[in-house]
Write a protein that holds these residues in place. Structure first.
Motif, PDB file in Angstrom:
ATOM      1  N   ASP A   1       0.850  -1.367  -0.014  1.00  0.00           N
ATOM      2  CA  ASP A   1      -0.034  -0.062  -0.121  1.00  0.00           C
ATOM      3  C   ASP A   1       0.950   1.490  -0.093  1.00  0.00           C
ATOM      4  OD1 ASP A   1      -2.533  -1.572   0.172  1.00  0.00           O
ATOM      5  OD2 ASP A   1      -2.528  -1.703   2.194  1.00  0.00           O
ATOM      6  N   ALA A   2       2.228   1.110  -0.181  1.00  0.00           N
ATOM      7  CA  ALA A   2       2.794   2.292  -0.156  1.00  0.00           C
ATOM      8  C   ALA A   2       3.815   2.461  -1.481  1.00  0.00           C
ATOM      9  CB  ALA A   2       4.017   2.253   0.920  1.00  0.00           C
ATOM     10  N   GLY A   3       4.098   1.337  -2.153  1.00  0.00           N
ATOM     11  CA  GLY A   3       4.813   1.547  -3.470  1.00  0.00           C
ATOM     12  C   GLY A   3       6.050   0.800  -3.500  1.00  0.00           C
ATOM     13  N   SER A   4       6.946   0.949  -4.493  1.00  0.00           N
ATOM     14  CA  SER A   4       8.048  -0.008  -4.612  1.00  0.00           C
ATOM     15  C   SER A   4       9.260   1.140  -5.116  1.00  0.00           C
ATOM     16  CB  SER A   4       7.830  -0.980  -5.526  1.00  0.00           C
ATOM     17  OG  SER A   4       7.569  -0.270  -6.957  1.00  0.00           O
ATOM     18  N   ALA A   5      10.630   0.672  -4.791  1.00  0.00           N
ATOM     19  CA  ALA A   5      11.699   1.318  -5.271  1.00  0.00           C
ATOM     20  C   ALA A   5      12.802   0.441  -5.678  1.00  0.00           C
ATOM     21  CB  ALA A   5      12.290   2.043  -3.902  1.00  0.00           C
ATOM     22  N   ILE A   6      13.282   0.728  -6.748  1.00  0.00           N
ATOM     23  CA  ILE A   6      14.373   0.097  -7.562  1.00  0.00           C
ATOM     24  C   ILE A   6      15.477   0.911  -7.717  1.00  0.00           C
ATOM     25  CG2 ILE A   6      14.849  -0.839 -10.083  1.00  0.00           C
ATOM     26  CD1 ILE A   6      11.869  -1.505 -10.446  1.00  0.00           C
ATOM     27  N   SER A   7      16.658   0.282  -7.587  1.00  0.00           N
ATOM     28  CA  SER A   7      17.894   1.008  -7.497  1.00  0.00           C
ATOM     29  C   SER A   7      18.764   0.300  -8.343  1.00  0.00           C
ATOM     30  CB  SER A   7      18.251   1.234  -6.057  1.00  0.00           C
ATOM     31  OG  SER A   7      17.955   2.051  -5.306  1.00  0.00           O
ATOM     32  N   TRP A   8      19.763   0.807  -9.103  1.00  0.00           N
ATOM     33  CA  TRP A   8      20.850   0.205  -9.888  1.00  0.00           C
ATOM     34  C   TRP A   8      21.908   1.022  -9.367  1.00  0.00           C
ATOM     35  CZ3 TRP A   8      21.197  -4.111 -12.872  1.00  0.00           C
ATOM     36  CH2 TRP A   8      19.926  -4.790 -13.302  1.00  0.00           C
ATOM     37  N   ALA A   9      23.188   0.203  -9.395  1.00  0.00           N
ATOM     38  CA  ALA A   9      24.572   0.762  -9.092  1.00  0.00           C
ATOM     39  C   ALA A   9      25.538   0.167  -9.958  1.00  0.00           C
ATOM     40  CB  ALA A   9      25.038   0.509  -7.673  1.00  0.00           C
ATOM     41  N   PHE A  10      26.216   0.933 -10.659  1.00  0.00           N
ATOM     42  CA  PHE A  10      27.468   0.441 -11.800  1.00  0.00           C
ATOM     43  C   PHE A  10      28.664   0.486 -11.400  1.00  0.00           C
ATOM     44  CE2 PHE A  10      23.167   2.047 -13.642  1.00  0.00           C
ATOM     45  CZ  PHE A  10      22.785   0.815 -14.210  1.00  0.00           C
ATOM     46  N   LEU A  11      29.455  -0.430 -11.623  1.00  0.00           N
ATOM     47  CA  LEU A  11      30.982  -0.528 -11.048  1.00  0.00           C
ATOM     48  C   LEU A  11      31.661   0.349 -12.192  1.00  0.00           C
ATOM     49  CD1 LEU A  11      33.201  -0.950  -9.191  1.00  0.00           C
ATOM     50  CD2 LEU A  11      33.401  -3.352 -10.258  1.00  0.00           C
ATOM     51  N   GLU A  12      32.414   1.059 -12.050  1.00  0.00           N
ATOM     52  CA  GLU A  12      33.172   1.742 -13.103  1.00  0.00           C
ATOM     53  C   GLU A  12      34.790   1.880 -12.744  1.00  0.00           C
ATOM     54  OE1 GLU A  12      31.990   3.025 -16.139  1.00  0.00           O
ATOM     55  OE2 GLU A  12      30.058   2.388 -15.409  1.00  0.00           O
ATOM     56  N   GLY A  13      35.519   1.877 -13.740  1.00  0.00           N
ATOM     57  CA  GLY A  13      37.264   1.868 -13.240  1.00  0.00           C
ATOM     58  C   GLY A  13      37.886   0.496 -13.305  1.00  0.00           C
ATOM     59  N   VAL A  14      37.165  -0.466 -13.436  1.00  0.00           N
ATOM     60  CA  VAL A  14      37.796  -2.086 -13.449  1.00  0.00           C
ATOM     61  C   VAL A  14      37.401  -2.603 -14.686  1.00  0.00           C
ATOM     62  CG1 VAL A  14      37.889  -3.907 -12.234  1.00  0.00           C
ATOM     63  CG2 VAL A  14      37.177  -1.855 -10.880  1.00  0.00           C
ATOM     64  N   ASP A  15      38.404  -3.091 -15.269  1.00  0.00           N
ATOM     65  CA  ASP A  15      38.559  -3.838 -16.479  1.00  0.00           C
ATOM     66  C   ASP A  15      38.407  -5.179 -16.593  1.00  0.00           C
ATOM     67  OD1 ASP A  15      41.158  -4.004 -16.382  1.00  0.00           O
ATOM     68  OD2 ASP A  15      41.495  -2.487 -17.856  1.00  0.00           O
ATOM     69  N   ASP A  16      38.451  -5.938 -17.535  1.00  0.00           N
ATOM     70  CA  ASP A  16      38.440  -7.484 -17.589  1.00  0.00           C
ATOM     71  C   ASP A  16      39.886  -7.840 -17.189  1.00  0.00           C
ATOM     72  OD1 ASP A  16      36.045  -7.644 -18.440  1.00  0.00           O
ATOM     73  OD2 ASP A  16      36.391  -8.034 -20.645  1.00  0.00           O
ATOM     74  N   ALA A  17      41.018  -7.284 -17.618  1.00  0.00           N
ATOM     75  CA  ALA A  17      42.576  -7.480 -17.160  1.00  0.00           C
ATOM     76  C   ALA A  17      42.630  -7.555 -15.763  1.00  0.00           C
ATOM     77  CB  ALA A  17      43.498  -6.480 -17.783  1.00  0.00           C
ATOM     78  N   LEU A  18      42.026  -6.566 -15.098  1.00  0.00           N
ATOM     79  CA  LEU A  18      42.204  -6.570 -13.482  1.00  0.00           C
ATOM     80  C   LEU A  18      41.241  -7.743 -12.948  1.00  0.00           C
ATOM     81  CD1 LEU A  18      43.355  -5.114 -11.244  1.00  0.00           C
ATOM     82  CD2 LEU A  18      41.515  -3.573 -11.111  1.00  0.00           C
ATOM     83  N   PHE A  19      40.148  -7.865 -13.459  1.00  0.00           N
ATOM     84  CA  PHE A  19      39.344  -8.999 -12.946  1.00  0.00           C
ATOM     85  C   PHE A  19      40.407 -10.256 -13.125  1.00  0.00           C
ATOM     86  CE2 PHE A  19      35.294  -6.385 -14.075  1.00  0.00           C
ATOM     87  CZ  PHE A  19      35.027  -6.263 -12.598  1.00  0.00           C
TER      88      PHE A  19
END
Length: 344
Positions: free
Chosen positions: A74-92
Protein backbone atom coordinates in the motif's frame (compact mmCIF):
# COMPACT_ATOMS: atom_id res chain seq x y z
CA UNK A 1 22.88 12.20 -5.59
CA UNK A 2 25.87 14.43 -4.94
CA UNK A 3 29.40 13.05 -4.85
CA UNK A 4 30.28 11.58 -1.46
CA UNK A 5 33.36 12.67 0.44
CA UNK A 6 36.07 10.15 1.23
CA UNK A 7 35.28 10.45 4.95
CA UNK A 8 31.70 9.45 4.28
CA UNK A 9 32.90 6.54 2.17
CA UNK A 10 34.95 5.26 5.09
CA UNK A 11 31.94 5.58 7.39
CA UNK A 12 29.75 3.77 4.90
CA UNK A 13 32.20 0.90 4.55
CA UNK A 14 32.37 0.51 8.31
CA UNK A 15 28.59 0.65 8.72
CA UNK A 16 27.99 -1.93 6.00
CA UNK A 17 30.60 -4.30 7.37
CA UNK A 18 29.02 -4.17 10.81
CA UNK A 19 25.61 -4.94 9.31
CA UNK A 20 26.75 -7.90 7.26
CA UNK A 21 29.26 -9.79 9.37
CA UNK A 22 31.73 -9.51 12.18
CA UNK A 23 35.41 -8.92 11.59
CA UNK A 24 37.29 -12.05 10.53
CA UNK A 25 40.53 -12.81 12.32
CA UNK A 26 43.24 -15.23 11.26
CA UNK A 27 41.93 -17.63 13.92
CA UNK A 28 38.29 -18.45 13.18
CA UNK A 29 36.27 -20.22 15.87
CA UNK A 30 34.08 -23.25 15.29
CA UNK A 31 31.07 -21.14 16.26
CA UNK A 32 31.95 -18.60 13.54
CA UNK A 33 32.33 -21.38 10.99
CA UNK A 34 28.93 -22.84 11.86
CA UNK A 35 27.35 -19.40 11.55
CA UNK A 36 28.95 -18.71 8.17
CA UNK A 37 28.42 -22.00 6.33
CA UNK A 38 25.33 -24.10 5.68
CA UNK A 39 25.23 -27.63 7.21
CA UNK A 40 28.35 -29.30 5.94
CA UNK A 41 26.86 -32.50 4.54
CA UNK A 42 30.13 -34.31 5.19
CA UNK A 43 30.14 -38.05 4.56
CA UNK A 44 33.36 -40.02 5.01
CA UNK A 45 35.56 -36.95 5.43
CA UNK A 46 37.45 -36.31 2.15
CA UNK A 47 40.35 -34.59 3.95
CA UNK A 48 41.07 -37.30 6.48
CA UNK A 49 44.75 -38.29 6.15
CA UNK A 50 45.02 -36.33 2.84
CA UNK A 51 48.31 -34.68 1.89
CA UNK A 52 47.32 -33.74 -1.67
CA UNK A 53 44.27 -32.23 -3.32
CA UNK A 54 43.17 -30.90 -6.71
CA UNK A 55 41.53 -27.59 -7.55
CA UNK A 56 39.89 -28.37 -10.87
CA UNK A 57 38.31 -24.93 -11.22
CA UNK A 58 38.64 -21.77 -9.10
CA UNK A 59 36.07 -19.22 -10.25
CA UNK A 60 35.36 -15.66 -9.17
CA UNK A 61 32.06 -14.10 -10.21
CA UNK A 62 32.41 -10.30 -10.17
CA UNK A 63 29.33 -8.13 -10.13
CA UNK A 64 29.61 -5.12 -12.45
CA UNK A 65 26.06 -3.91 -11.77
CA UNK A 66 24.01 -4.51 -8.67
CA UNK A 67 20.27 -4.05 -8.30
CA UNK A 68 17.84 -3.83 -5.40
CA UNK A 69 14.05 -3.80 -5.43
CA UNK A 70 11.92 -3.11 -2.36
CA UNK A 71 8.14 -3.26 -2.07
CA UNK A 72 5.95 -2.01 0.77
CA UNK A 73 2.31 -2.92 0.77
CA UNK A 74 0.00 0.00 0.00
CA UNK A 75 2.99 2.34 -0.19
CA UNK A 76 4.81 1.46 -3.42
CA UNK A 77 8.13 0.13 -4.63
CA UNK A 78 11.69 1.34 -5.08
CA UNK A 79 14.22 0.14 -7.65
CA UNK A 80 17.92 0.98 -7.50
CA UNK A 81 20.84 0.18 -9.77
CA UNK A 82 24.55 0.75 -9.09
CA UNK A 83 27.25 0.38 -11.74
CA UNK A 84 30.93 -0.34 -11.12
CA UNK A 85 33.27 1.88 -13.13
CA UNK A 86 37.07 1.92 -13.41
CA UNK A 87 37.72 -1.85 -13.37
CA UNK A 88 38.39 -3.80 -16.57
CA UNK A 89 38.57 -7.45 -17.64
CA UNK A 90 42.35 -7.54 -17.24
CA UNK A 91 42.13 -6.55 -13.57
CA UNK A 92 39.35 -9.06 -12.84
CA UNK A 93 41.56 -11.80 -14.34
CA UNK A 94 44.61 -10.57 -12.40
CA UNK A 95 42.69 -10.74 -9.12
CA UNK A 96 41.41 -14.24 -9.94
CA UNK A 97 44.91 -15.53 -10.70
CA UNK A 98 46.29 -13.97 -7.51
CA UNK A 99 43.47 -15.50 -5.47
CA UNK A 100 44.29 -18.97 -6.80
CA UNK A 101 47.90 -18.48 -5.76
CA UNK A 102 46.92 -17.38 -2.25
CA UNK A 103 44.45 -20.24 -1.83
CA UNK A 104 47.05 -22.79 -2.91
CA UNK A 105 49.56 -21.31 -0.45
CA UNK A 106 46.99 -21.41 2.34
CA UNK A 107 46.24 -25.07 1.63
CA UNK A 108 49.96 -25.84 1.51
CA UNK A 109 50.35 -24.27 4.95
CA UNK A 110 47.79 -26.82 6.16
CA UNK A 111 49.79 -29.68 4.70
CA UNK A 112 47.76 -30.02 1.49
CA UNK A 113 49.78 -29.81 -1.74
CA UNK A 114 47.81 -28.76 -4.82
CA UNK A 115 48.29 -31.34 -7.59
CA UNK A 116 47.33 -31.27 -11.28
CA UNK A 117 47.50 -35.03 -11.88
CA UNK A 118 43.72 -35.01 -12.31
CA UNK A 119 44.11 -33.64 -15.84
CA UNK A 120 45.27 -37.05 -17.06
CA UNK A 121 42.08 -38.84 -15.98
CA UNK A 122 39.17 -39.78 -18.24
CA UNK A 123 36.83 -38.58 -15.49
CA UNK A 124 38.30 -35.08 -15.80
CA UNK A 125 37.56 -35.24 -19.53
CA UNK A 126 33.97 -36.07 -18.61
CA UNK A 127 33.84 -33.05 -16.29
CA UNK A 128 35.04 -30.83 -19.12
CA UNK A 129 32.41 -32.20 -21.44
CA UNK A 130 29.58 -31.78 -18.93
CA UNK A 131 30.60 -28.20 -18.16
CA UNK A 132 31.35 -27.02 -21.69
CA UNK A 133 28.13 -25.00 -21.90
CA UNK A 134 28.42 -23.19 -18.55
CA UNK A 135 27.42 -19.54 -18.88
CA UNK A 136 29.99 -17.04 -17.61
CA UNK A 137 27.60 -14.08 -17.55
CA UNK A 138 24.64 -13.54 -15.22
CA UNK A 139 21.78 -11.10 -15.89
CA UNK A 140 18.97 -10.69 -13.40
CA UNK A 141 16.63 -7.71 -13.14
CA UNK A 142 16.35 -7.89 -9.36
CA UNK A 143 19.98 -8.76 -8.74
CA UNK A 144 22.32 -7.28 -11.36
CA UNK A 145 24.98 -8.26 -13.88
CA UNK A 146 28.09 -10.37 -13.27
CA UNK A 147 30.92 -12.13 -15.11
CA UNK A 148 32.80 -15.30 -14.11
CA UNK A 149 36.60 -15.39 -14.41
CA UNK A 150 38.53 -18.63 -13.96
CA UNK A 151 41.98 -18.89 -12.41
CA UNK A 152 44.77 -19.05 -14.98
CA UNK A 153 42.06 -18.81 -17.67
CA UNK A 154 41.18 -22.43 -17.10
CA UNK A 155 37.86 -24.12 -17.92
CA UNK A 156 34.78 -23.13 -15.93
CA UNK A 157 33.80 -26.28 -14.01
CA UNK A 158 31.17 -26.70 -11.31
CA UNK A 159 30.25 -29.82 -9.39
CA UNK A 160 26.70 -30.80 -8.47
CA UNK A 161 25.93 -30.50 -4.75
CA UNK A 162 25.85 -34.28 -4.27
CA UNK A 163 28.35 -37.09 -3.93
CA UNK A 164 27.73 -38.94 -7.19
CA UNK A 165 29.13 -37.90 -10.55
CA UNK A 166 32.35 -37.61 -12.56
CA UNK A 167 33.94 -35.49 -9.81
CA UNK A 168 33.38 -38.26 -7.25
CA UNK A 169 34.70 -40.94 -9.59
CA UNK A 170 37.77 -38.75 -10.21
CA UNK A 171 38.41 -38.38 -6.47
CA UNK A 172 37.86 -42.08 -5.88
CA UNK A 173 40.43 -42.86 -8.59
CA UNK A 174 43.09 -40.47 -7.30
CA UNK A 175 42.46 -41.15 -3.58
CA UNK A 176 42.59 -37.51 -2.53
CA UNK A 177 40.13 -34.55 -2.44
CA UNK A 178 38.98 -33.00 -5.72
CA UNK A 179 37.75 -29.43 -5.32
CA UNK A 180 35.89 -26.66 -7.12
CA UNK A 181 35.36 -23.08 -5.91
CA UNK A 182 32.89 -20.38 -6.95
CA UNK A 183 32.82 -17.05 -5.10
CA UNK A 184 30.55 -14.10 -5.89
CA UNK A 185 32.06 -10.64 -5.31
CA UNK A 186 29.68 -7.71 -4.83
CA UNK A 187 30.91 -4.11 -4.79
CA UNK A 188 28.06 -2.28 -3.04
CA UNK A 189 25.24 -2.65 -0.57
CA UNK A 190 22.02 -0.71 -1.26
CA UNK A 191 19.63 0.14 1.57
CA UNK A 192 16.15 1.32 0.59
CA UNK A 193 13.20 2.63 2.57
CA UNK A 194 9.59 3.35 1.59
CA UNK A 195 7.10 5.33 3.68
CA UNK A 196 3.56 6.64 3.27
CA UNK A 197 1.90 9.50 5.15
CA UNK A 198 -1.80 10.34 4.93
CA UNK A 199 -3.19 13.77 5.80
CA UNK A 200 -6.90 13.30 6.40
CA UNK A 201 -9.47 15.74 5.03
CA UNK A 202 -10.82 16.92 8.36
CA UNK A 203 -7.30 18.04 9.30
CA UNK A 204 -6.70 19.87 6.06
CA UNK A 205 -8.50 22.21 3.72
CA UNK A 206 -8.84 19.56 1.04
CA UNK A 207 -9.65 15.87 0.67
CA UNK A 208 -7.34 13.18 2.05
CA UNK A 209 -3.75 13.60 0.83
CA UNK A 210 -1.31 10.69 0.55
CA UNK A 211 2.44 11.29 0.33
CA UNK A 212 4.80 8.42 -0.52
CA UNK A 213 8.55 8.75 0.05
CA UNK A 214 11.33 6.47 -1.11
CA UNK A 215 15.01 6.64 -0.22
CA UNK A 216 18.10 4.71 -1.29
CA UNK A 217 21.54 4.78 0.31
CA UNK A 218 24.54 3.06 -1.26
CA UNK A 219 27.47 1.67 0.68
CA UNK A 220 30.58 0.94 -1.48
CA UNK A 221 31.82 -2.19 0.24
CA UNK A 222 33.37 -5.42 -1.11
CA UNK A 223 31.54 -8.57 -0.03
CA UNK A 224 31.95 -12.27 -0.75
CA UNK A 225 28.23 -12.95 -0.75
CA UNK A 226 25.81 -15.82 -0.29
CA UNK A 227 23.27 -17.22 -2.72
CA UNK A 228 20.97 -14.68 -4.35
CA UNK A 229 18.05 -17.07 -4.83
CA UNK A 230 16.06 -18.96 -2.21
CA UNK A 231 18.08 -22.16 -2.60
CA UNK A 232 21.60 -23.19 -3.56
CA UNK A 233 21.99 -23.26 -7.33
CA UNK A 234 24.99 -23.88 -9.54
CA UNK A 235 26.54 -20.63 -10.64
CA UNK A 236 25.09 -18.64 -7.75
CA UNK A 237 26.44 -17.61 -4.35
CA UNK A 238 29.78 -18.62 -2.84
CA UNK A 239 30.98 -22.14 -2.08
CA UNK A 240 33.84 -24.61 -2.13
CA UNK A 241 32.85 -28.21 -2.94
CA UNK A 242 35.14 -31.18 -2.36
CA UNK A 243 34.77 -34.87 -3.19
CA UNK A 244 37.12 -37.49 -1.77
CA UNK A 245 38.16 -41.12 -1.72
CA UNK A 246 35.42 -43.73 -1.15
CA UNK A 247 32.80 -41.16 -2.19
CA UNK A 248 33.37 -38.81 0.73
CA UNK A 249 32.35 -35.20 0.19
CA UNK A 250 31.91 -31.83 1.92
CA UNK A 251 30.33 -28.54 0.87
CA UNK A 252 31.40 -25.21 2.37
CA UNK A 253 28.47 -23.02 1.25
CA UNK A 254 27.96 -19.51 2.64
CA UNK A 255 24.50 -19.27 4.22
CA UNK A 256 21.80 -16.84 3.21
CA UNK A 257 22.21 -13.64 5.20
CA UNK A 258 25.94 -14.18 5.72
CA UNK A 259 28.93 -12.75 3.88
CA UNK A 260 32.62 -11.94 4.23
CA UNK A 261 33.27 -8.20 4.08
CA UNK A 262 36.37 -6.08 3.55
CA UNK A 263 36.57 -2.77 5.37
CA UNK A 264 39.21 -1.54 2.91
CA UNK A 265 38.11 1.59 1.05
CA UNK A 266 38.17 1.35 -2.75
CA UNK A 267 35.70 3.92 -4.13
CA UNK A 268 36.94 7.29 -5.34
CA UNK A 269 33.55 8.78 -6.15
CA UNK A 270 29.85 7.99 -6.12
CA UNK A 271 27.49 10.01 -8.26
CA UNK A 272 24.04 9.82 -9.74
CA UNK A 273 24.11 8.03 -13.10
CA UNK A 274 22.85 10.35 -15.83
CA UNK A 275 22.71 7.83 -18.65
CA UNK A 276 23.47 4.27 -19.69
CA UNK A 277 27.04 3.44 -18.53
CA UNK A 278 29.38 2.41 -21.34
CA UNK A 279 30.19 -0.81 -19.47
CA UNK A 280 26.54 -1.90 -19.72
CA UNK A 281 26.05 -1.29 -23.44
CA UNK A 282 27.76 -4.56 -24.40
CA UNK A 283 25.18 -6.67 -22.59
CA UNK A 284 22.15 -7.89 -24.53
CA UNK A 285 19.34 -9.17 -22.37
CA UNK A 286 16.12 -8.26 -20.61
CA UNK A 287 18.28 -6.60 -17.98
CA UNK A 288 19.60 -4.16 -20.57
CA UNK A 289 16.03 -3.35 -21.52
CA UNK A 290 15.19 -2.71 -17.87
CA UNK A 291 18.17 -0.38 -17.49
CA UNK A 292 17.31 1.38 -20.74
CA UNK A 293 13.80 2.02 -19.43
CA UNK A 294 15.26 3.77 -16.40
CA UNK A 295 17.37 6.15 -18.44
CA UNK A 296 14.75 6.82 -21.14
CA UNK A 297 11.17 7.14 -19.93
CA UNK A 298 11.84 6.12 -16.36
CA UNK A 299 10.21 3.40 -14.29
CA UNK A 300 8.26 5.88 -12.15
CA UNK A 301 6.75 7.54 -15.22
CA UNK A 302 5.38 4.29 -16.60
CA UNK A 303 4.04 3.09 -13.26
CA UNK A 304 6.61 0.32 -12.64
CA UNK A 305 8.01 1.96 -9.51
CA UNK A 306 7.29 4.63 -6.93
CA UNK A 307 10.95 5.58 -6.71
CA UNK A 308 14.04 4.84 -8.79
CA UNK A 309 17.72 5.51 -8.10
CA UNK A 310 20.86 5.01 -10.19
CA UNK A 311 24.46 5.30 -9.04
CA UNK A 312 27.90 5.15 -10.62
CA UNK A 313 30.60 3.84 -8.26
CA UNK A 314 34.00 4.93 -9.53
CA UNK A 315 36.70 2.56 -8.25
CA UNK A 316 40.40 3.13 -7.82
CA UNK A 317 41.68 -0.02 -9.60
CA UNK A 318 44.53 -0.81 -7.20
CA UNK A 319 42.42 -0.14 -4.13
CA UNK A 320 39.64 -2.27 -5.58
CA UNK A 321 42.11 -5.13 -6.04
CA UNK A 322 43.36 -4.70 -2.47
CA UNK A 323 39.84 -4.70 -1.03
CA UNK A 324 38.74 -7.76 -3.01
CA UNK A 325 41.83 -9.76 -2.04
CA UNK A 326 41.36 -8.69 1.57
CA UNK A 327 37.83 -10.15 1.56
CA UNK A 328 39.07 -13.29 -0.19
CA UNK A 329 41.88 -13.75 2.35
CA UNK A 330 39.27 -13.61 5.11
CA UNK A 331 37.14 -16.13 3.23
CA UNK A 332 40.19 -18.41 3.02
CA UNK A 333 40.55 -18.20 6.81
CA UNK A 334 36.97 -19.40 7.14
CA UNK A 335 37.54 -22.19 4.63
CA UNK A 336 40.68 -23.44 6.37
CA UNK A 337 38.85 -23.42 9.70
CA UNK A 338 35.96 -25.32 8.10
CA UNK A 339 38.35 -28.00 6.85
CA UNK A 340 40.01 -28.26 10.26
CA UNK A 341 36.80 -28.49 12.29
CA UNK A 342 34.76 -30.73 10.02
CA UNK A 343 37.05 -32.85 7.90
CA UNK A 344 39.88 -34.29 9.96
Amino acid sequence: MKNLSLNKLVAYCLTASLCLTTTVFAQVSEKQVDKMFAPKGTYRSPFKKASELALTSVNLRFKVATSEKSVKRDAGSAISWAFLEGVDDALFQEITDEYYKRLAEKLQSRGLTVSDKYKESKHYATLLEKNASNERQTYKKNWGVANVYTANKGPYIEFPVMMMGAHSRLANELKYPIGQVLLTIDFAYIAQSISKDTEYGFLSSSSNTVTTKTKATIYPVITVEAVTEGAVMRGDGSYALFAGDNYGFCNAIIKNGQGVVSQAQYAEKIESAKGMPESMKKFKSDVLGDITAIFSGGLVGNGRATGEFTFNVKANPEKYKTAVLDALDKYNDYLMAYISFNNN
